[in-house]
Design a protein around this motif. Structure first.
Motif, short mmCIF file in Angstrom:
data_model
loop_
_atom_site.label_atom_id
_atom_site.label_comp_id
_atom_site.label_asym_id
_atom_site.label_seq_id
_atom_site.Cartn_x
_atom_site.Cartn_y
_atom_site.Cartn_z
N HIS A 1 0.85 -1.21 -0.24
CA HIS A 1 -0.04 0.04 0.04
C HIS A 1 0.88 1.19 0.00
N GLN A 2 1.92 1.20 0.69
CA GLN A 2 2.70 2.49 0.97
C GLN A 2 3.51 2.60 -0.62
N ASP A 3 3.86 1.63 -1.22
CA ASP A 3 4.42 1.91 -2.33
C ASP A 3 3.64 2.42 -3.36
N ALA A 4 2.22 2.13 -3.30
CA ALA A 4 1.41 2.58 -4.37
C ALA A 4 1.13 4.08 -4.10
N VAL A 5 0.89 4.38 -2.88
CA VAL A 5 0.53 5.77 -2.37
C VAL A 5 2.13 6.49 -2.86
N ALA A 6 3.19 6.05 -2.33
CA ALA A 6 4.44 6.82 -2.95
C ALA A 6 4.41 6.99 -4.46
N GLY A 7 3.97 6.14 -5.25
CA GLY A 7 3.96 6.10 -6.57
C GLY A 7 3.04 7.15 -7.16
N ALA A 8 1.98 7.13 -6.58
CA ALA A 8 0.95 8.05 -6.84
C ALA A 8 1.39 9.29 -6.72
N GLN A 9 2.03 9.62 -5.45
CA GLN A 9 2.64 10.82 -5.11
C GLN A 9 3.75 11.46 -5.80
N SER A 10 4.48 10.64 -6.38
CA SER A 10 5.87 11.12 -6.84
C SER A 10 5.60 12.02 -8.09
N GLY A 11 4.57 11.86 -8.81
CA GLY A 11 4.54 12.40 -10.06
C GLY A 11 3.46 13.33 -10.30
N SER A 12 2.54 13.35 -8.91
CA SER A 12 1.42 14.32 -8.88
C SER A 12 1.32 15.21 -7.35
N GLU A 13 2.32 15.16 -6.83
CA GLU A 13 2.65 15.83 -5.53
C GLU A 13 1.51 17.14 -5.52
N LEU A 14 1.56 17.85 -6.42
CA LEU A 14 0.79 19.19 -6.30
C LEU A 14 -0.59 18.73 -6.45
N VAL A 15 -1.03 18.13 -7.19
CA VAL A 15 -2.46 17.64 -7.38
C VAL A 15 -2.73 17.05 -6.13
N THR A 16 -2.40 16.00 -5.45
CA THR A 16 -2.54 15.36 -4.42
C THR A 16 -2.58 16.42 -3.24
N LEU A 17 -1.70 17.42 -3.00
CA LEU A 17 -2.00 18.31 -1.97
C LEU A 17 -3.17 19.25 -2.28
N LEU A 18 -3.41 19.58 -3.48
CA LEU A 18 -4.70 20.39 -4.01
C LEU A 18 -5.90 19.61 -3.46
N VAL A 19 -5.95 18.42 -3.88
CA VAL A 19 -7.14 17.59 -3.47
C VAL A 19 -7.28 17.43 -1.99
N GLY A 20 -6.29 17.07 -1.39
CA GLY A 20 -6.30 16.94 -0.06
C GLY A 20 -6.69 18.34 0.71
N ALA A 21 -6.27 19.35 0.19
CA ALA A 21 -6.61 20.79 0.79
C ALA A 21 -8.18 20.88 0.44
N VAL A 22 -8.54 20.76 -0.57
CA VAL A 22 -10.01 20.63 -0.88
C VAL A 22 -10.78 19.71 -0.13
N ARG A 23 -10.57 18.89 0.20
CA ARG A 23 -11.42 17.82 1.20
C ARG A 23 -11.19 17.99 2.39
N GLY A 24 -10.05 18.52 2.85
CA GLY A 24 -9.79 18.97 4.37
C GLY A 24 -10.88 20.14 4.33
N ILE A 25 -10.61 21.22 3.63
CA ILE A 25 -11.47 22.41 3.74
C ILE A 25 -13.04 22.22 3.67
N SER A 26 -13.16 21.26 2.78
CA SER A 26 -14.57 20.88 2.65
C SER A 26 -15.25 20.22 3.97
N GLN A 27 -14.54 19.28 4.69
CA GLN A 27 -14.91 18.80 5.80
C GLN A 27 -14.89 19.72 7.06
#
Length: 166
Positions: A2-28
């Protein structure tokens, strides 16, 4: 694995991941605060819609354009807001075929809380990254959105939404 999949997803899209996380956090945070204020039936889309109705009201077509959604989808949002007592539909004095959507007293009270909560969230970001960091983040996001819009990489409906011209 699981950690490998997460790391792979984040390596090329950290900005998008952070933006989505920010939007979800702010929404909650938004949902939690609106619930605490007695507006437990207002979700982020409803909140945005309420703030975009404006002081003089609007039509479902215009609200849909501002939100970047179809007239039908905007109509569903308006129906929800009307059932909950936040907006009402009235004849449009400028177009007999159209209905003007206006805020009720409850809708205006809710919008006041929404603006206060959004200011509080923005203040928390300013505290976290400092005024210069917040200004740089805002400027960078504005430039990025403008570039995506100008390059045509954003569907037409979204290019007309309010946030693309901020």
């Amino acid at each position: 694995m699981h950690q490998d999949a997460v790391a792979g997803a984040q390596s090329g899209s950290e900005l998008v991941t952070l933006l989505v996380g920010a939007v979800r956090g702010i929404s909650q945070v938004f949902i939690d605060r609106m619930t605490a204020a007695g507006f437990d039936d207002v979700r982020p889309t409803h909140g945005f819609a309420l703030t975009l109705v404006g002081e003089h009201g609007t039509t479902a077509t215009e609200l849909g354009r501002r939100l970047g959604m179809t007239k039908q989808s905007a109509g569903e949002v308006v129906t929800h807001l009307a059932r909950q007592g936040y907006v009402e539909r009235r004849p449009d004095p400028e177009d007999r075929r159209a209905r003007r959507i206006t805020l009720t007293t409850r809708g205006r009270e809710c919008v006041a809380i929404i603006w206060a909560e959004l200011a509080d969230v923005q203040g928390a970001w300013a505290d976290a990254v400092g005024p210069t960091g917040l200004e740089e983040l805002t400027t960078g996001l504005r430039k990025g959105l403008q570039t995506l819009r100008d390059d045509g990489r954003i569907p037409e409906a979204l290019r007309q939404a309010w946030w693309w011209s901020v």
